[in-house]
Design an enzyme around this catalytic site. Sequence first.
Site, PDB file in Angstrom:
ATOM      1  N   HIS A 367      -0.091  24.239  16.119  1.00 42.00           N
ATOM      2  CA  HIS A 367      -0.026  23.013  16.930  1.00 42.00           C
ATOM      3  C   HIS A 367      -0.800  21.862  16.329  1.00 42.00           C
ATOM      4  O   HIS A 367      -1.011  20.853  16.993  1.00 42.00           O
ATOM      5  CB  HIS A 367      -0.575  23.255  18.335  1.00 42.00           C
ATOM      6  CG  HIS A 367       0.215  24.229  19.140  1.00 42.00           C
ATOM      7  ND1 HIS A 367       1.217  23.855  20.004  1.00 42.00           N
ATOM      8  CD2 HIS A 367       0.155  25.570  19.200  1.00 42.00           C
ATOM      9  CE1 HIS A 367       1.728  24.918  20.575  1.00 42.00           C
ATOM     10  NE2 HIS A 367       1.108  25.988  20.099  1.00 42.00           N
ATOM     11  N   LYS A 559      -3.122  10.860  28.474  1.00 38.34           N
ATOM     12  CA  LYS A 559      -3.217  11.988  27.555  1.00 38.34           C
ATOM     13  C   LYS A 559      -4.686  12.159  27.212  1.00 38.34           C
ATOM     14  O   LYS A 559      -5.515  11.319  27.570  1.00 38.34           O
ATOM     15  CB  LYS A 559      -2.406  11.738  26.278  1.00 38.34           C
ATOM     16  CG  LYS A 559      -2.687  10.367  25.629  1.00 38.34           C
ATOM     17  CD  LYS A 559      -1.859  10.130  24.377  1.00 38.34           C
ATOM     18  CE  LYS A 559      -0.441   9.718  24.677  1.00 38.34           C
ATOM     19  NZ  LYS A 559       0.557  10.654  24.296  1.00 38.34           N
ATOM     20  N   ARG A 560      -5.025  13.248  26.500  1.00 36.62           N
ATOM     21  CA  ARG A 560      -6.410  13.408  26.083  1.00 36.62           C
ATOM     22  C   ARG A 560      -6.843  12.192  25.247  1.00 36.62           C
ATOM     23  O   ARG A 560      -6.030  11.579  24.560  1.00 36.62           O
ATOM     24  CB  ARG A 560      -6.571  14.686  25.245  1.00 36.62           C
ATOM     25  CG  ARG A 560      -6.459  15.966  26.047  1.00 36.62           C
ATOM     26  CD  ARG A 560      -7.551  16.087  27.075  1.00 36.62           C
ATOM     27  NE  ARG A 560      -8.847  16.219  26.454  1.00 36.62           N
ATOM     28  CZ  ARG A 560      -9.628  17.287  26.551  1.00 36.62           C
ATOM     29  NH1 ARG A 560      -9.251  18.323  27.276  1.00 36.62           N
ATOM     30  NH2 ARG A 560     -10.809  17.317  25.966  1.00 36.62           N
ATOM     31  N   LYS A 565      -4.829   9.329  18.806  1.00 36.64           N
ATOM     32  CA  LYS A 565      -3.839   8.933  19.821  1.00 36.64           C
ATOM     33  C   LYS A 565      -3.892   7.418  20.071  1.00 36.64           C
ATOM     34  O   LYS A 565      -3.032   6.855  20.720  1.00 36.64           O
ATOM     35  CB  LYS A 565      -4.072   9.718  21.113  1.00 36.64           C
ATOM     36  CG  LYS A 565      -3.814  11.228  20.944  1.00 36.64           C
ATOM     37  CD  LYS A 565      -4.033  11.988  22.229  1.00 36.64           C
ATOM     38  CE  LYS A 565      -4.028  13.488  22.036  1.00 36.64           C
ATOM     39  NZ  LYS A 565      -2.684  14.090  22.059  1.00 36.64           N
ATOM     40  N   THR A 667       4.242  16.053  24.261  1.00 40.58           N
ATOM     41  CA  THR A 667       5.199  16.491  25.293  1.00 40.58           C
ATOM     42  C   THR A 667       5.214  15.476  26.434  1.00 40.58           C
ATOM     43  O   THR A 667       6.202  15.366  27.155  1.00 40.58           O
ATOM     44  CB  THR A 667       4.842  17.888  25.838  1.00 40.58           C
ATOM     45  OG1 THR A 667       3.433  17.944  26.050  1.00 40.58           O
ATOM     46  CG2 THR A 667       5.272  18.978  24.886  1.00 40.58           C
ATOM     47  N   LYS A 671       8.252  13.789  28.950  1.00 38.95           N
ATOM     48  CA  LYS A 671       8.181  13.701  30.420  1.00 38.95           C
ATOM     49  C   LYS A 671       8.479  12.272  30.884  1.00 38.95           C
ATOM     50  O   LYS A 671       9.190  12.062  31.872  1.00 38.95           O
ATOM     51  CB  LYS A 671       6.796  14.154  30.914  1.00 38.95           C
ATOM     52  CG  LYS A 671       6.563  15.637  30.673  1.00 38.95           C
ATOM     53  CD  LYS A 671       5.101  16.047  30.816  1.00 38.95           C
ATOM     54  CE  LYS A 671       4.888  17.398  30.133  1.00 38.95           C
ATOM     55  NZ  LYS A 671       3.481  17.762  29.934  1.00 38.95           N
TER      56      LYS A 671
HETATM   57  C1  F58 Z   1      -1.206  19.884  21.123  1.00 34.93           C
HETATM   58  N1  F58 Z   1      -2.416  20.553  20.725  1.00 34.93           N
HETATM   59  C2  F58 Z   1      -0.760  18.874  20.091  1.00 34.93           C
HETATM   60  N2  F58 Z   1      -4.466  21.494  21.153  1.00 34.93           N
HETATM   61  O1  F58 Z   1      -1.794  17.949  19.846  1.00 34.93           O
HETATM   62  C3  F58 Z   1       0.483  18.167  20.641  1.00 34.93           C
HETATM   63  O2  F58 Z   1       0.987  17.283  19.679  1.00 34.93           O
HETATM   64  C4  F58 Z   1       1.541  19.187  20.984  1.00 34.93           C
HETATM   65  O3  F58 Z   1       2.614  18.581  21.639  1.00 34.93           O
HETATM   66  C5  F58 Z   1       0.967  20.266  21.898  1.00 34.93           C
HETATM   67  O4  F58 Z   1      -0.181  20.849  21.325  1.00 34.93           O
HETATM   68  C6  F58 Z   1       1.952  21.366  22.177  1.00 34.93           C
HETATM   69  O5  F58 Z   1       2.498  21.849  21.016  1.00 34.93           O
HETATM   70  C7  F58 Z   1      -3.362  20.845  21.639  1.00 34.93           C
HETATM   71  O6  F58 Z   1      -3.205  20.580  22.815  1.00 34.93           O
HETATM   72  C8  F58 Z   1      -5.582  21.774  21.859  1.00 34.93           C
HETATM   73  O7  F58 Z   1      -5.788  21.344  22.968  1.00 34.93           O
HETATM   74  C9  F58 Z   1      -6.592  22.669  21.149  1.00 34.93           C
HETATM   75  C10 F58 Z   1      -7.389  23.481  22.140  1.00 34.93           C
HETATM   76  C11 F58 Z   1      -8.425  24.320  21.438  1.00 34.93           C
HETATM   77  C12 F58 Z   1      -9.323  23.551  20.529  1.00 34.93           C
HETATM   78  C13 F58 Z   1      -8.532  22.681  19.560  1.00 34.93           C
HETATM   79  C14 F58 Z   1      -7.471  21.821  20.266  1.00 34.93           C
END
Ligand code: F58
Length: 823
Positions: A367, A559-560, A565, A667, A671
């Site tokens: 990811h 978003k985060r 971003k 994602t 939405k």
């Molecule tokens: C997200 N990753 C991607 N990681 O940033 C986003 O582009 C993608 O759409 C999504 O995954 C689904 O595939 C993400 O959310 C985290 O939150 C990790 C959690 C653990 C520590 C590192 C980041």
Amino acid sequence: MPKNQKSIFFTDAKVKQSSLVTQFAEHLEFDLVKDRATVTGHDILKAISLAIKDRIARNWLKTQHAYQESNAKRVHYLSLEFLMGSLLGNSLINLGLYDEANKLLKSFGYDLETIMKEEPDMGLGNGGLGRLAACFMESMSTLELPAFGYGILYEFGIFDQDIENGYQVEKPDHWLRYGNPWEVVRPEMTYTVKFNGAIETFYDASGRPRYKWVNTDDVLAIAHDIPVPGYQNDTVNTLRLWQAKATDEFNLNYFNQGNYLSAVENKNLSETISKVLYPNDSIPQGKTLRLRQQYFFVSATLQDIIYNFKLYNTDFKVFPEKNAIQLNDTHPAIAIPDLMRILMDDEGFEWNDAWDITQKTFAYTNHTIVPEALEEWPESLISTLLPRHVQIIREIDKRYQEEIKEKHNPPEELLEKLSIFRKDLNGNSIRMANLAIIGSHSVNGVAELHTEILKKHIFPEYNSYMPGKFNNKTNGISVRRFLKQANPMLSDLITERIGNKWIKDLGELRKIEKYLKDNDFKEKWKNIKRANKIRLCEYICDDNNFQLNPDSLFDTQVKRFHEYKRQLLNVLHVIHKYNLIKENPEIVKVPRTVIFGGKAAPSYIMAKLIIKLIHSVSETIDNDPDVNGLLKVIFIKNYGVTLAEKIIPASDLSEQISTAGFEASGTGNMKFALNGALTIGTLDGANIEIKNEVGDDNIFIFGLTAGGIMQKRSAGYSPAEYYESNPALHKIVEMISTNFFNKTEPGIFEPIVNELLYRDYYFVMADFDAYIKAQNFAEETYLNTDLWTIKSILNTARMEMFSSDRAIHEYSKDIWDIEPFGK
Ligand code: F58
């Protein structure tokens, strides 16, 4: 059971299930022991949730029973995060019980919507990755796949975000305070998970060395099951979450020494494993507790999978024909050596056979492409915590190195790059992505561009040595949650025109394209957006002391918070707009409400400072009478799944403005588009595929491409040039640096200014001009209401490819080789 004996099981006999109202009333009285005088809103929520769970129970049992009996191949989705959100709304929709529950509560004088507000989000995830796991669970049930989700039951999920004086403050999310009516605790499904200890070698009858993991510190994993019902079918899959408990032996030593308090302290230590979700800090490495969490849930899960496998199978050779295991990022990758350990040490397999089974079983989803975000663990840490696993990882690495040397004879630097171990002066690290790639039969990215970057730039050698292993599975979202449930008015309008097949087959939505000239349809479409804006305000305005204008353009970035971003780019546009209004309010034709929401990792100073900047800018604008309603900035605190369900349907413009090449997929972008918002975005992640689907005319694309960014970076990027050459940008940066927005806290935004002028790693300055132009174009388009409405309809109509049903169908066909059950 003897033949003529009366059954007590609903599933066996035709025992009639009580009506919803009876079940609801019984739960209120017998479980909660409440009457008219003492009942609270939360009790009503709990009683209705329990009554709905009763409705799910029979199909849940039947589904699980059928999986066992048929011995069908299953998929196990291993994820350290499941961002499930609220469960009641989605269960009601999927069971088709929304109207009945609504009526029932009304008859008792309660409003379902209001009661639903009482439900805490099940926030067991950080963001996209965790929400993807939740959407996938829902789709797997809807597609009737034999699927099991496995994760951790964190006592505290993602922190609650509060804002004090414009700064983010984190508070614990005690989501289980009132208990969880959806879970079924299964103390009988408890496994022992081992840590630490030592490895003893002995020789078996054939003279082969064998290994035993001894003197371990043990923790118990107790299963908590959450039902996941499919959309209007009878399938109910299970999300099994593990809770850590101390073993009974935890205290023996201390008790013997008469040290009661130390004994209890030790117990607490074991139980901290499932205490709290790690917020996604920029550097997640090196935290012992995190590694403990990973192994804890992996070990319990593999034991559970093997327990179930053994109920109906004797030959382990068929294990991969009966089980697929999907690793959601590298977080559960320790499962690879763990399965090897079980197969060799417990089941007596030789290396080659064990490796064959392991590789055929696992598949890994990546990811992230940010190299520093790829997980690594110090070898010393794993050696202490999981001594046998390190031996196995070493052997995996040794054999892989031998294999590639023999086949390709690459130079030494390449061998080092491909090794699972990274040599470092302070000791070796174990690269979990390398382990996951070597140990899996499939490695997938989550959008086309992301997969290409993985193949060409991050793991090019693996890709060329392992042809066919890398593949793309573009992400998707649950249509049931993010359109049917989140946007009931739009759903009803769509269904009224084209029927309801779209809920299970998103391609059907194309049929609404035939109403592009239907003024009645378009008027309704537009009015629903407006009504959703009012609904959003009803939901948040009181709590936050906001006032919103439903006739303004709602421009949203939720978003985060992360620099890549580029919420900062959005803020620069806001300031630009503010400056224009100050110069000549006539220029600004469309009043705008800019909405921000999202959490910053607690230790991510820069992201937190950007949140503060948003608040400062917002306050300045609010206090300036010249703005006169033309511009408003709000920050909706504590963004999560439930808020997303309210914010997204109310938005006109969706901000997807990451630096190209950094957002694996996204994602949220899907939405918004599904709910008829138009995207303003870069050619990054799934934005590219959204553009391809909706058409160039129905999206606002701007900025450097991923290739352009790489080139600029290597040519030596100088952000100050943009500052010097663009007067509007110059003025904005100047205002931030001269404390225009923060008169009472001078200097606080200096780190932002320094970043923008002297480093600008995420190319905010370089993309500023193109962004402003795209924003202006969006605004012009918005002025033409009819045109905007047509584009909005087209966005919704063309979302087929972004359904998580499509994504899951591809995983099941290309990676898992499983069929819908009973087909
Ligand atoms: C997200 N990753 C991607 N990681 O940033 C986003 O582009 C993608 O759409 C999504 O995954 C689904 O595939 C993400 O959310 C985290 O939150 C990790 C959690 C653990 C520590 C590192 C980041």
